[in-house]
Motif scaffolding. Structure first.
Motif, PDB file in Angstrom:
ATOM      1  N   PHE A 249      -5.510   4.561  -9.480  1.00 12.12           N
ATOM      2  CA  PHE A 249      -4.999   5.510 -10.472  1.00 12.12           C
ATOM      3  C   PHE A 249      -5.556   6.915 -10.289  1.00 12.12           C
ATOM      4  O   PHE A 249      -5.679   7.660 -11.244  1.00 12.12           O
ATOM      5  CB  PHE A 249      -5.305   4.996 -11.875  1.00 12.12           C
ATOM      6  CG  PHE A 249      -4.769   3.624 -12.144  1.00 12.12           C
ATOM      7  CD1 PHE A 249      -3.405   3.392 -12.173  1.00 12.12           C
ATOM      8  CD2 PHE A 249      -5.628   2.553 -12.330  1.00 12.12           C
ATOM      9  CE1 PHE A 249      -2.898   2.119 -12.401  1.00 12.12           C
ATOM     10  CE2 PHE A 249      -5.132   1.273 -12.565  1.00 12.12           C
ATOM     11  CZ  PHE A 249      -3.761   1.053 -12.601  1.00 12.12           C
ATOM     12  N   THR A 250      -5.910   7.251  -9.079  1.00 10.52           N
ATOM     13  CA  THR A 250      -6.350   8.612  -8.770  1.00 10.52           C
ATOM     14  C   THR A 250      -5.508   9.162  -7.629  1.00 10.52           C
ATOM     15  O   THR A 250      -4.929   8.404  -6.854  1.00 10.52           O
ATOM     16  CB  THR A 250      -7.834   8.649  -8.370  1.00 10.52           C
ATOM     17  OG1 THR A 250      -8.045   7.786  -7.242  1.00 10.52           O
ATOM     18  CG2 THR A 250      -8.725   8.216  -9.521  1.00 10.52           C
ATOM     19  N   ALA A 251      -5.472  10.473  -7.536  1.00 11.05           N
ATOM     20  CA  ALA A 251      -4.619  11.126  -6.534  1.00 11.05           C
ATOM     21  C   ALA A 251      -5.351  11.422  -5.235  1.00 11.05           C
ATOM     22  O   ALA A 251      -4.781  12.008  -4.325  1.00 11.05           O
ATOM     23  CB  ALA A 251      -4.060  12.431  -7.108  1.00 11.05           C
ATOM     24  N   ASN A 252      -6.632  11.033  -5.137  1.00  9.35           N
ATOM     25  CA  ASN A 252      -7.357  11.343  -3.899  1.00  9.35           C
ATOM     26  C   ASN A 252      -6.907  10.415  -2.772  1.00  9.35           C
ATOM     27  O   ASN A 252      -6.119   9.493  -2.984  1.00  9.35           O
ATOM     28  CB  ASN A 252      -8.877  11.232  -4.108  1.00  9.35           C
ATOM     29  CG  ASN A 252      -9.303   9.847  -4.558  1.00  9.35           C
ATOM     30  OD1 ASN A 252      -8.771   8.849  -4.114  1.00  9.35           O
ATOM     31  ND2 ASN A 252     -10.280   9.795  -5.461  1.00  9.35           N
ATOM     32  N   GLN A 253      -7.428  10.654  -1.582  1.00  7.89           N
ATOM     33  CA  GLN A 253      -7.003   9.894  -0.408  1.00  7.89           C
ATOM     34  C   GLN A 253      -8.069   8.898   0.034  1.00  7.89           C
ATOM     35  O   GLN A 253      -8.195   8.599   1.211  1.00  7.89           O
ATOM     36  CB  GLN A 253      -6.669  10.848   0.735  1.00  7.89           C
ATOM     37  CG  GLN A 253      -5.506  11.773   0.436  1.00  7.89           C
ATOM     38  CD  GLN A 253      -4.963  12.433   1.674  1.00  7.89           C
ATOM     39  OE1 GLN A 253      -4.327  11.815   2.527  1.00  7.89           O
ATOM     40  NE2 GLN A 253      -5.213  13.722   1.791  1.00  7.89           N
ATOM     41  N   GLN A 254      -8.846   8.385  -0.930  1.00  5.79           N
ATOM     42  CA  GLN A 254      -9.842   7.373  -0.618  1.00  5.79           C
ATOM     43  C   GLN A 254      -9.169   6.028  -0.350  1.00  5.79           C
ATOM     44  O   GLN A 254      -8.244   5.636  -1.064  1.00  5.79           O
ATOM     45  CB  GLN A 254     -10.841   7.232  -1.767  1.00  5.79           C
ATOM     46  CG  GLN A 254     -11.715   8.463  -1.992  1.00  5.79           C
ATOM     47  CD  GLN A 254     -12.601   8.773  -0.804  1.00  5.79           C
ATOM     48  OE1 GLN A 254     -12.478   9.827  -0.200  1.00  5.79           O
ATOM     49  NE2 GLN A 254     -13.477   7.851  -0.472  1.00  5.79           N
ATOM     50  N   ILE A 255      -9.652   5.321   0.660  1.00  8.00           N
ATOM     51  CA  ILE A 255      -9.088   4.028   1.048  1.00  8.00           C
ATOM     52  C   ILE A 255     -10.202   2.988   1.025  1.00  8.00           C
ATOM     53  O   ILE A 255     -11.309   3.227   1.504  1.00  8.00           O
ATOM     54  CB  ILE A 255      -8.461   4.100   2.449  1.00  8.00           C
ATOM     55  CG1 ILE A 255      -7.284   5.082   2.443  1.00  8.00           C
ATOM     56  CG2 ILE A 255      -7.990   2.724   2.917  1.00  8.00           C
ATOM     57  CD1 ILE A 255      -6.661   5.288   3.809  1.00  8.00           C
TER      58      ILE A 255
ATOM     59  N   TYR B 152      -3.322   3.461  11.238  1.00  9.91           N
ATOM     60  CA  TYR B 152      -2.419   4.125  12.190  1.00  9.91           C
ATOM     61  C   TYR B 152      -1.174   3.292  12.440  1.00  9.91           C
ATOM     62  O   TYR B 152      -0.072   3.830  12.549  1.00  9.91           O
ATOM     63  CB  TYR B 152      -3.159   4.382  13.508  1.00  9.91           C
ATOM     64  CG  TYR B 152      -4.437   5.158  13.348  1.00  9.91           C
ATOM     65  CD1 TYR B 152      -4.423   6.500  12.980  1.00  9.91           C
ATOM     66  CD2 TYR B 152      -5.671   4.552  13.542  1.00  9.91           C
ATOM     67  CE1 TYR B 152      -5.599   7.219  12.821  1.00  9.91           C
ATOM     68  CE2 TYR B 152      -6.851   5.264  13.395  1.00  9.91           C
ATOM     69  CZ  TYR B 152      -6.809   6.595  13.031  1.00  9.91           C
ATOM     70  OH  TYR B 152      -7.974   7.300  12.880  1.00  9.91           O
ATOM     71  N   TRP B 153      -1.350   1.969  12.560  1.00 10.73           N
ATOM     72  CA  TRP B 153      -0.198   1.103  12.747  1.00 10.73           C
ATOM     73  C   TRP B 153       0.776   1.232  11.577  1.00 10.73           C
ATOM     74  O   TRP B 153       1.991   1.328  11.779  1.00 10.73           O
ATOM     75  CB  TRP B 153      -0.646  -0.350  12.855  1.00 10.73           C
ATOM     76  CG  TRP B 153      -1.262  -0.715  14.169  1.00 10.73           C
ATOM     77  CD1 TRP B 153      -1.313   0.043  15.303  1.00 10.73           C
ATOM     78  CD2 TRP B 153      -1.924  -1.940  14.475  1.00 10.73           C
ATOM     79  NE1 TRP B 153      -1.954  -0.629  16.289  1.00 10.73           N
ATOM     80  CE2 TRP B 153      -2.356  -1.843  15.818  1.00 10.73           C
ATOM     81  CE3 TRP B 153      -2.212  -3.093  13.763  1.00 10.73           C
ATOM     82  CZ2 TRP B 153      -3.041  -2.883  16.449  1.00 10.73           C
ATOM     83  CZ3 TRP B 153      -2.899  -4.120  14.389  1.00 10.73           C
ATOM     84  CH2 TRP B 153      -3.298  -4.012  15.713  1.00 10.73           C
ATOM     85  N   ARG B 154       0.228   1.189  10.359  1.00 14.86           N
ATOM     86  CA  ARG B 154       1.118   1.252   9.200  1.00 14.86           C
ATOM     87  C   ARG B 154       1.826   2.606   9.134  1.00 14.86           C
ATOM     88  O   ARG B 154       3.016   2.675   8.806  1.00 14.86           O
ATOM     89  CB  ARG B 154       0.314   1.006   7.920  1.00 14.86           C
ATOM     90  CG  ARG B 154      -0.294  -0.391   7.820  1.00 14.86           C
ATOM     91  CD  ARG B 154       0.778  -1.477   7.781  1.00 14.86           C
ATOM     92  NE  ARG B 154       0.184  -2.803   7.698  1.00 14.86           N
ATOM     93  CZ  ARG B 154      -0.013  -3.618   8.716  1.00 14.86           C
ATOM     94  NH1 ARG B 154       0.358  -3.244   9.941  1.00 14.86           N
ATOM     95  NH2 ARG B 154      -0.538  -4.812   8.560  1.00 14.86           N
ATOM     96  N   TYR B 155       1.101   3.671   9.437  1.00 18.36           N
ATOM     97  CA  TYR B 155       1.739   4.986   9.412  1.00 18.36           C
ATOM     98  C   TYR B 155       2.858   5.059  10.445  1.00 18.36           C
ATOM     99  O   TYR B 155       3.996   5.437  10.120  1.00 18.36           O
ATOM    100  CB  TYR B 155       0.720   6.086   9.686  1.00 18.36           C
ATOM    101  CG  TYR B 155       1.359   7.456   9.805  1.00 18.36           C
ATOM    102  CD1 TYR B 155       1.655   8.205   8.671  1.00 18.36           C
ATOM    103  CD2 TYR B 155       1.717   7.963  11.056  1.00 18.36           C
ATOM    104  CE1 TYR B 155       2.265   9.445   8.779  1.00 18.36           C
ATOM    105  CE2 TYR B 155       2.338   9.201  11.166  1.00 18.36           C
ATOM    106  CZ  TYR B 155       2.607   9.936  10.026  1.00 18.36           C
ATOM    107  OH  TYR B 155       3.229  11.154  10.137  1.00 18.36           O
TER     108      TYR B 155
ATOM    109  N   LEU C 253       5.333   4.933  -0.878  1.00 21.60           N
ATOM    110  CA  LEU C 253       4.086   5.445  -1.433  1.00 21.60           C
ATOM    111  C   LEU C 253       3.320   6.231  -0.373  1.00 21.60           C
ATOM    112  O   LEU C 253       3.483   5.997   0.819  1.00 21.60           O
ATOM    113  CB  LEU C 253       3.201   4.285  -1.927  1.00 21.60           C
ATOM    114  CG  LEU C 253       3.725   3.449  -3.093  1.00 21.60           C
ATOM    115  CD1 LEU C 253       2.737   2.328  -3.409  1.00 21.60           C
ATOM    116  CD2 LEU C 253       3.966   4.304  -4.327  1.00 21.60           C
ATOM    117  N   PRO C 254       2.471   7.162  -0.787  1.00 18.98           N
ATOM    118  CA  PRO C 254       1.592   7.832   0.181  1.00 18.98           C
ATOM    119  C   PRO C 254       0.738   6.806   0.914  1.00 18.98           C
ATOM    120  O   PRO C 254       0.411   5.743   0.370  1.00 18.98           O
ATOM    121  CB  PRO C 254       0.746   8.757  -0.695  1.00 18.98           C
ATOM    122  CG  PRO C 254       1.537   8.937  -1.947  1.00 18.98           C
ATOM    123  CD  PRO C 254       2.302   7.671  -2.158  1.00 18.98           C
ATOM    124  N   LEU C 255       0.355   7.143   2.134  1.00 16.31           N
ATOM    125  CA  LEU C 255      -0.322   6.184   3.005  1.00 16.31           C
ATOM    126  C   LEU C 255      -1.574   5.591   2.366  1.00 16.31           C
ATOM    127  O   LEU C 255      -1.765   4.367   2.379  1.00 16.31           O
ATOM    128  CB  LEU C 255      -0.664   6.866   4.337  1.00 16.31           C
ATOM    129  CG  LEU C 255      -1.357   5.999   5.384  1.00 16.31           C
ATOM    130  CD1 LEU C 255      -0.479   4.828   5.784  1.00 16.31           C
ATOM    131  CD2 LEU C 255      -1.708   6.844   6.611  1.00 16.31           C
TER     132      LEU C 255
END
Length: 789
Positions: free
Chosen positions: A43-49, A63-66, A109-111
C-alpha cells in the motif's frame, strides 16, 4: 465389500452447518494476517521489492518478468531472448512462466508492485490451499488455521521469500490443493475432483519450476500407491487419477513440449547433469536440528550461516509448538485423518537426504528425472505439507482431549535438556581460546561441506575466534528460545486441563509468535532502482552508434530491462554450445562446462567476435566501465572463405589461433550449399525488420557467399524465402561453434530467419484443443450442478 468411512462423512460429523462461520472466520484471519504483514510493500507507492538484494529476484526474476510481460503487453509472446548470452530460448526455459495466469499482473501493475503482489498472493494461496485440505479432512477451524499458518511461514517455504525464488513460491503454493484433489478422488470417486485436479496440476506446471513439479509427482505417486492399498474401486480411481495427470499435461502441452525440447540443448541436455552436480544440495543430516533451533547453524539476515549449502533449502523449522502438535497428532489422531502422513514424511525425508544415502545413486541411474536436477533437499517442502497436516490434527485432537501429565512433564523435560545444552555450548567457548569440542564440531561440518562442494563460507572463519564464539552464542540463544517455547507450551497444556478454549487460543498465539518472529526477519527489501544500470553508464552506451553488446560482469540480466544486449546473464537454461565456448575463453576445460551461469571474469580476444564494445566490472568496491578498442564484427557479415571442422576442440583451437581472422573466414561443421566463391565485391546485407523471434534480412551479392550472423546459434532457427528472393531454400548452420551462418547464392535475397520450435507449434494445437474440451466439460458439470440444486 463395505466401503471405508470417507473423509467427507467424517467432515459432516465434525463440521455441522452452524460451524461454517468458524471456517470463514479462519479464512478471513489468514487473509488479514498476510495483508498486515506485507502492508508496507502493498500500500505504498515506493519501488521497494520483497527479497534480499543479493539473491535471485534481484539478479534474475525481476528482469525476466519485465522482459517477458512487457513483450506480451505489446502482443508478442517472446520465444527467444536476444538480450543475454548472445541469445537464448526464453519461453522454453519454463521459468519465464509467460502462460501462468497470476503473472498477467505484470501487464497491468508497475513492476515492483506486481512482484510484491505475486509473492504475497502465493503465500496466501499456499495457506488457503492447506486450510481447505485440512477442512476436507474434518479438522476444526482452529486446527485448519494453524496448519495453514505453519505452512505459510515454515522454513521450507517462507525462506524462499528471502532468496527471491519467485517460481519456487508460485509452484509450491499449489501442492496442498493437488493432494486435496487426490483425497477427493479416492474418497468420492467422481469426475468433479479430477477436473479440479487438472486445474491445480496445470497451474503447478505453468508456475515455472519443473523440479518442484517432478518432486510433487514423485510424492503424489507414493501417496496414491499407499492409498490404493485400501481402495475397493482401484480401476475407477486409477482412471480418474490418469485423467487428472494426463489432461493437465495436455492443457499445458505448449509449455511442456517446448520446455522438454529446449532442455535437450542446454547443459542439462539429454544425458542430464554429472552425478557430482546432481548430488550437491542434498539435505545435510545435521540440519535436522533446525526442527527445534532454526538459527543453530547461523541465520540468513546477518549472513552468519556456516552450515552446508544454502539455509533457505536446508531448514525444517515450522515452530517448536508445531513440532509438538505434529507428534501429538501422530499419536492421537484418527487413522483416517493421519492417512499415511508419517509414512510420507519418512519417505520424503530419505529422498531429501539425496547423496547422503545409497538410494540416490540408484535413483540417479534408473529413474528418469533424477539425473536432471540438483538439490534433492527440495523434497523437504512436500514433506512439510504432511508435517503441518499432522500438527493440525494434533490441535484438532487437543481441543477435545485433556493432555495427560506425562505430556506436560515430557515437554518440560525436553525444555530443561535444551537449556542444559545451551549452557554447555556457551561454556565451550567462554575461555580465552576456542579449542574445544564446539570448534571441532564446526570443522567437522566444514570438512563434510568441502567433500560435497557445498561450502560457501570463507575457510578462514572456522579458525577465527570471534566467529566461532559468535556461532556458539547464536546456537545457545536459539536453543534457549526453543526451551522457552516448550516451557510455555507445557504451561498451556496444563492450563488445558481446566480452561479448554483459553489454552487452545493461547497455543495458537504461541504458534503465531514463534512463526512471526522467525518470518519477519526473512523479508528484507531492495529498491528497484538499485538493480538498474547506473544512469551515466546507460547514457554513454546509448549515445554510442552501432549494433554491439556489453559484458556486464556483476549483473548481466539488466540488459533485458535496459533494452541492451549482453554476452553473459543469469539463467539455468544457457545453451550447451555457448557454455562450452565461454568455458574455453576463461581457460576452463569445455568438457567441464557444467555451470549454469557462465559469467566471464576476464576479457578474451574472441569477445570481439561477439560484438562486445563495453565491459562493466567491479573495481575497488565500485563499478567501472571500459571501452573495448579492438574492432568488433558487425551484426551481419558476408564471408567468402570457410573451413570445415567437426570437432569442438579443433574449432576452439583454430578460433584462438593468431592466424585466424573472423572477418575473412568462418568455421562450419558441414559442407555449405551453395559453395562460396572468392569475390572482390562481397555485396551488402542488412536487417530490414526484427523482433525477439525473427530477423528479416535483405542481401545483394555478386557471387555465392556465407552470411555470418553474430547471434547465438540454435537448431530451431530456420530461414524461409520471402517474395522476390532469388533463393528457394535457406539453411541456418552453426558458425564458429556458437554463431549462425546462412549460405547464399549470387543475386538478391530477402528472407525471414525465425526461431519457432516445432514442439511449440505442436504443443500449441494440443493445448488449444484440450482447453476447449476442458472448458466445455466444466460448463457441462456446472449446468448439471445447477439443475441438481
Amino acid at each position: 465389500m463395505v466401503p471405508e468411512k470417507s473423509y467427507q462423512s467424517e467432515q459432516i460429523i465434525n463440521n455441522p452447518q452452524n460451524q461454517i462461520w468458524g471456517y470463514l472466520a479462519g479464512i478471513c484471519a489468514l487473509v488479514t494476517l498476510v495483508v498486515i504483514m506485507f502492508a508496507d510493500v502493498l500500500f505504498t507507492a515506493n519501488q521497494q521489492i520483497i527479497s534480499s538484494p543479493r539473491c535471485d529476484l534481484a539478479y534474475e526474476f525481476i528482469y525476466w518478468r519485465y522482459f517477458g510481460f512487457n513483450q506480451l503487453s505489446h502482443g508478442n509472446l517472446a520465444l527467444w531472448n536476444p538480450h543475454v548470452f548472445c541469445g537464448v530460448p526464453f519461453f522454453g526455459g519454463l521459468q519465464s512462466a509467460l502462460l501462468y495466469p497470476p503473472n498477467f499482473l505484470y501487464m497491468v501493475l508497475p513492476l515492483a508492485l506486481a512482484t510484491n503482489v505475486s509473492i504475497v498472493l502465493h503465500i496466501l494461496l499456499a495457506g488457503l490451499s492447506m486450510f481447505l485440505w485440512a477442512w476436507y479432512r474434518g479438522l476444526k477451524p482452529q486446527a485448519c488455521f494453524v496448519s495453514a499458518v505453519l505452512l505459510m511461514f515454515c522454513g521450507a517455504f517462507f525462506m524462499h521469500v528471502y532468496a527471491g525464488h519467485l517460481s519456487n513460491l508460485c509452484a509450491m503454493a499449489w501442492v496442498p490443493l493437488i493432494f486435496l484433489c487426490i483425497d477427493g478422488i479416492f474418497d468420492k470417486r467422481t469426475l468433479n475432483w479430477a477436473i479440479l485436479g487438472v486445474a491445480a496440476v496445470s497451474m503447478h506446471i505453468l508456475a515455472g519450476h519443473p523440479q518442484y513439479v517432478f518432486y510433487t509427482a514423485i510424492a503424489s505417486a507414493i501417496y496414491c500407491a499407499l492409498s490404493l492399498l485400501n481402495q475397493p474401486q482401484r480401476i475407477r480411481v486409477l482412471s480418474l487419477l490418469a485423467i487428472m495427470g494426463i489432461w493437465a499435461g495436455l492443457l499445458v502441452a505448449v509449455q511442456l513440449l517446448t520446455g522438454i525440447q529446449e532442455s535437450s540443448y542446454t547443459i542439462r541436455g539429454d544425458g542430464g547433469v554429472e552425478y557430482e552436480l546432481a548430488a550437491i544440495f542434498s539435505f545435510p543430516p545435521e540440519n535436522l536440528i533446525t526442527l527445534i533451533s532454526p538459527d543453530f547453524l547461523g541465520s540468513l539476515p546477518d549472513q552468519s550461516y556456516w552450515g552446508r549449502c544454502f539455509l533457505w533449502e536446508m531448514s525444517l523449522f515450522f515452530s517448536v509448538t508445531g513440532l509438538v502438535l505434529a507428534v501429538y497428532g501422530q499419536v492421537y489422531g484418527s487413522a483416517r485423518q493421519r492417512h499415511f502422513c508419517m509414512t510420507l514424511i519418512i519417505i520424503l525425508f530419505i529422498l531429501a537426504l539425496g547423496a547422503h544415502t545409497p538410494l540416490f545413486g540408484l535413483l540417479y541411474r534408473i529413474v528418469p528425472g533424477f539425473n536432471k536436477f540438483r538439490g534433492n533437499s527440495k523434497f523437504t517442502f512436500q514433506m512439510m505439507v504432511f508435517a503441518v497436516m499432522l500438527a493440525g490434527i494434533g490441535l484438532h485432537r487437543l481441543i477435545n482431549n485433556k493432555p495427560s501429565w506425562r505430556w506436560i512433564i515430557g515437554i518440560a523435560s525436553v525444555a530443561i535438556i535444551l537449556t542444559v545444552m545451551a549452557g554447555i555450548i556457551a561454556g565451550s567457548v567462554s575461555g580465552s581460546g576456542i579449542d574445544g569440542w564446539w570448534h571441532d564440531f564446526m570443522k567437522l561440518i566444514k570438512s563434510a561441506a568441502d567433500k560435497f562442494r557445498e561450502s560457501y563460507v570463507d575457510i578462514a572463519l572456522y579458525d577465527d575466534s570471534n566467529f566461532v564464539r559468535s556461532a556458539a552464542h547464536r546456537a545457545s540463544k536459539s536453543l534457549l528460545a526453543a526451551a522457552g517455547s516448550l516451557l510455555l507450551l507445557a504451561g498451556f497444556f496444563a492450563l488445558k486441563r481446566r480452561w479448554n478454549y483459553v489454552a487452545v487460543y493461547a497455543i495458537i498465539i504461541l504458534v503465531l509468535a514463534e512463526l512471526l518472529v522467525f518470518a519477519l526477519q526473512l523479508r528484507p527489501t531492495f529498491n528497484l532502482t538499485d538493480v538498474k544500470l547506473p544512469q551515466e553508464f546507460k547514457k554513454e552506451i546509448s549515445s554510442t552508434p552501432g549494433d554491439f553488446r556489453i559484458l556486464d560482469m556483476p549483473r548481466g540480466n539488466d540488459a533485458m530491462m535496459e533494452g541492451m544486449f549482453d554476452i553473459t546473464g543469469y539463467d539455468p537454461g544457457v545453451l550447451r554450445r555457448y557454455s562450452e565456448f565461454m568455458a574455453f575463453t576463461q581457460g576452463i576445460d569445455p568438457g567441464n562446462a557444467t555451470t549454469q551461469y557462465p559469467g566471464p571474469k576476464t576479457l578474451h580476444s574472441l569477445f570481439s567476435m561477439l560484438r562486445v564494445q563495453y565491459v562493466i566490472q567491479p573495481e575497488g568496491g565500485q563499478l567501472q566501465m571500459l571501452y573495448n578498442r579492438e574492432p568488433i564484427l558487425p551484426r551481419l557479415l558476408l564471408v567468402n572463405d570457410f573451413k570445415i571442422l567437426k570437432d569442438r576442440d579443433s574449432i576452439f583451437s583454430l578460433l584462438d589461433s593468431p592466424t585466424f581472422n573472423p572477418n575473412q573466414t568462418v568455421i562450419l561443421e558441414s559442407q555449405p550449399q551453395p559453395l562460396p566463391q572468392p569475390s572482390d565485391k562481397p555485396g551488402t546485407a542488412k536487417i530490414v525488420d526484427e523482433s525477439t523471434d525473427y530477423l528479416t534480412i535483405e542481401a545483394d551479392i555478386n557471387s555465392p557467399a556465407i552470411l555470418l550472423v553474430t547471434d547465438a546459434y540454435h537448431p530451431n532457427w530456420h530461414a524461409e524465402p520471402l517474395a522476390g528472393s532469388c533463393q528457394k531454400k535457406y539453411q541456418v548452420m552453426p558458425a564458429n561453434y556458437v554463431l549462425r551462418a546462412v549460405p547464399l547464392q549470387a543475386g538478391h535475397h530477402i528472407f525471414r530467419m525465425e526461431y519457432r520450435p516445432r514442439a511449440f507449434v505442436i504443443g500449441m494445437w494440443i493445448s488449444i484443443v484440450s482447453l476447449t474440451v476442458y472448458l466445455c466439460l466444466c460448463l457441462q458439470r456446472l449446468y448439471s450442478f445447477r439443475r441438481t440444486r
